[in-house]
Motif scaffolding. Sequence first.
Motif, short mmCIF file in Angstrom:
data_model
loop_
_atom_site.label_atom_id
_atom_site.label_comp_id
_atom_site.label_asym_id
_atom_site.label_seq_id
_atom_site.Cartn_x
_atom_site.Cartn_y
_atom_site.Cartn_z
N GLY A 184 -0.64 23.76 -4.44
CA GLY A 184 -0.93 24.45 -3.15
C GLY A 184 -1.41 23.32 -2.08
O GLY A 184 -1.57 23.83 -1.03
N THR A 185 -1.99 22.17 -2.49
CA THR A 185 -2.28 21.14 -1.53
C THR A 185 -1.21 20.32 -1.26
O THR A 185 -0.22 19.92 -1.94
N THR A 186 -0.89 20.04 0.21
CA THR A 186 0.18 19.32 0.65
C THR A 186 0.10 18.10 0.09
O THR A 186 -0.88 17.34 0.23
N ILE A 187 1.33 17.41 0.07
CA ILE A 187 1.25 16.03 -0.70
C ILE A 187 1.42 15.10 0.58
O ILE A 187 2.53 15.21 1.14
N GLU A 188 0.43 14.19 0.84
CA GLU A 188 0.77 13.22 1.80
C GLU A 188 1.06 11.95 1.36
O GLU A 188 0.35 11.39 0.76
N ALA A 189 2.27 11.45 1.66
CA ALA A 189 2.94 10.47 1.19
C ALA A 189 2.67 9.34 2.13
O ALA A 189 2.95 9.46 3.47
N HIS A 190 2.54 7.96 1.60
CA HIS A 190 2.34 6.98 2.43
C HIS A 190 3.03 5.58 1.78
O HIS A 190 2.85 5.42 0.67
N TRP A 191 3.88 5.06 2.59
CA TRP A 191 4.41 3.70 2.37
C TRP A 191 4.47 2.65 3.23
O TRP A 191 4.65 3.04 4.49
N GLU A 192 4.11 1.49 2.89
CA GLU A 192 3.64 0.63 4.02
C GLU A 192 4.31 -0.78 3.64
O GLU A 192 4.06 -1.39 2.30
N MET A 193 4.98 -1.17 4.38
CA MET A 193 5.74 -2.36 4.03
C MET A 193 4.87 -3.66 4.59
O MET A 193 4.13 -3.66 5.24
N ASN A 194 5.41 -4.91 3.95
CA ASN A 194 4.53 -6.22 4.40
C ASN A 194 5.18 -6.81 5.67
O ASN A 194 6.07 -6.24 6.12
N MET A 195 4.12 -7.51 5.87
CA MET A 195 4.89 -8.51 7.42
C MET A 195 6.09 -9.13 6.91
O MET A 195 6.21 -9.90 5.80
N PHE A 196 7.16 -9.37 7.88
CA PHE A 196 8.25 -10.22 7.40
C PHE A 196 8.62 -10.91 8.79
O PHE A 196 8.86 -10.13 9.99
N ASP A 197 8.81 -12.25 8.83
CA ASP A 197 8.87 -13.15 9.73
C ASP A 197 10.19 -13.48 9.98
O ASP A 197 10.71 -14.41 10.63
N PHE A 198 11.39 -12.80 9.07
CA PHE A 198 12.51 -13.14 9.34
C PHE A 198 12.90 -14.96 9.09
O PHE A 198 14.03 -15.39 9.67
N GLY A 199 11.98 -15.53 8.35
CA GLY A 199 12.48 -17.00 8.23
C GLY A 199 12.14 -17.80 9.33
O GLY A 199 12.39 -19.04 9.55
N ALA A 200 11.72 -17.15 10.27
CA ALA A 200 11.33 -17.91 11.59
C ALA A 200 10.06 -17.33 12.23
O ALA A 200 9.97 -16.85 13.24
N SER A 201 8.91 -17.91 11.99
CA SER A 201 7.62 -17.46 11.92
C SER A 201 7.31 -17.76 13.47
O SER A 201 6.49 -17.03 14.18
N TYR A 202 8.04 -18.80 14.17
CA TYR A 202 7.51 -19.22 15.52
C TYR A 202 8.38 -18.55 16.63
O TYR A 202 8.24 -18.75 17.78
N ILE A 203 9.28 -17.51 16.17
CA ILE A 203 10.02 -16.70 17.20
C ILE A 203 9.57 -15.22 17.23
O ILE A 203 9.13 -14.83 16.60
N LYS A 204 9.36 -15.08 18.67
CA LYS A 204 8.85 -13.68 18.89
C LYS A 204 10.06 -12.71 18.64
O LYS A 204 11.19 -13.08 18.89
N ASN A 263 1.04 -1.06 0.00
CA ASN A 263 -0.02 -0.12 0.06
C ASN A 263 0.95 1.33 0.00
O ASN A 263 1.45 1.43 1.07
N MET A 264 0.90 1.87 -1.18
CA MET A 264 1.62 3.34 -1.18
C MET A 264 1.01 4.43 -2.06
O MET A 264 0.05 4.05 -2.72
N THR A 265 1.21 5.53 -1.50
CA THR A 265 0.33 6.70 -2.36
C THR A 265 1.57 7.56 -2.28
O THR A 265 2.02 8.07 -1.04
N ASN A 266 1.57 8.51 -3.19
CA ASN A 266 2.33 9.69 -3.37
C ASN A 266 3.79 9.37 -3.07
O ASN A 266 4.54 10.22 -2.73
#
Length: 568
Positions: free
Chosen positions: A491-511, A38-41
Amino acid sequence: MARLVENNVPKPLTITNFYGLNMPKSGDTQISIGESGNMTNCFITKDYDVSKAYGYLQMATSVASSNIQGMWYGDIGGTNYFLFAVNGKLYKFDQDFWLTQFDGTDVWSDVTTEIGSLTDAPTQFFAFGGKVYILTGAEYKSYDGTDLIDVVGYVPKLRISCVPATGIGTDFEETNLLIGSKYQTYNADGTTTYQVAETDIDSIDSVYVDGVLQTVTTHYTVNLSLGQVEFVSAPTVGLDNVKIYWTKGSGNRDVIEKNRFAFLFGLAADTRVFLYGNQDSQNVRVYSSLADGVPSAEYFTEAAAEEIGSASFPITGMARQQNIMLLFKSNETYYSYYDSVNLDGVDVVTFPTPVINDTRGNIAMGQSRVLANDPYTIDRQFIKWYPTQEKNERNMRDMGARIQKDLDLLDLTECLTIDFEKRSEMWIGNRKKVWIYRYDLEGANKERGVFSRLEFPDTVTCWLDVEGELFFGTNDGKIMQIGEQHLTYNGTTIEAHWEMNMFDFGASYIKKTLRKGWIVLAAQPKVSVSIQYVTDKNAYSTPFVVSYRTVLFDDVDFRDFTFYTNYN
């Protein structure tokens, strides 16, 4: 005593390349590192960095709150013109105004010149033979830098070496759909009665003998019903030394004037003008003929008006692929090429159109583009076409899977595209939404191109590239310049949004515990970024704001200083 050793220790995540927007329908677990669900501007730079979108600025006050229907930039007679259609008029910006440091407050009448009237409808321009031609779907006009006129049309030479008494000779050119006028040449044989190729004609327009213009009554009389010219004295004997021009009817201008789009194509150069988009005959393509051997945008014959496929589906686009033309309809795709057939000793030019894909094509009228030699269209998907001259469903590939969730929500017939070649970007506008397809980069999975997404406060009605500067028109009569020098959307302020995905570092079972994060901001007078993360349990962190500020003289009031001198 046994000791357990954890071999799968997560390593820090380092992102060196950003790959733009990716919205897979199966969820963000399919998103690669460096992509955004999800990214905008924001947009991806040539170096795979992610940057806040740059802005745009209005060039001048509006003449009316109506669509900018079309824009064109190019050379006419050694002078560069910036033309645009709005509110039923054709205007030009005063010379080189678009290169100045305008601030958006210039009064319309001070920086533009009205050229003439047009139908207030989506307008396409194309340059040919030292003029710019204009299509609105209701008229066909030309502008030579001085006059805006309806295209009159080339007067064809119907026959040559004709017998005076019968008017029969060697067929030379066909009648022109744009005009009812034509002429033929005769081998004078000592007689006085000369017959033209038609009867019940409207007028005899002019008569020449040995290159000299003759005068009606003094040198000849006319019989319109018989289509004859009677000379007072017989012209001197010669070969093709008598020319008679006449008019019957006005052609069939609707076949030309009701087209909305033009495409230039030819064997070795762009010598032919192909027209399409006629609402009365949606599947008809018309192409220009040579006028006495010279390429012309003012000569179209009945034989060059061809039906392509079913009348139920319109022709929607054309694109060059090496030495062939791809011709797109809303439901299928053809290829076309230059061919010449000898009929009774005469070479007749044709452009055959075999079908190569009977399920896919283009639905955004006139918006097919060629990016780095590859044609692209907008169908149900964003499609790239591969070189082929055989019917094969594999001659196309979906290049827009990463933004398909967005495309599924749109009326894709409203898309407007431009190849911003300077930056290797294709801009796709759909009302206020804009996607940037950067075709010089590779995505995380090595597929060609990366996507960015912008959201404008203004509705895009047309695009224009002026020597590497991008402009667009709006639905309320504004022309905007897009550029890095502009920090807001007019004249309209540019609202930028960058959203990364979930990443489990290859070990989904570790907190996981987030210990440190690094971010680099470009050094600008005022820049800030708000960073927030969300866990797989939908728990949100407190936003962390990083900002950078410098003091400019714009911010300083020197009346606050005393300027007293001190010696120490």
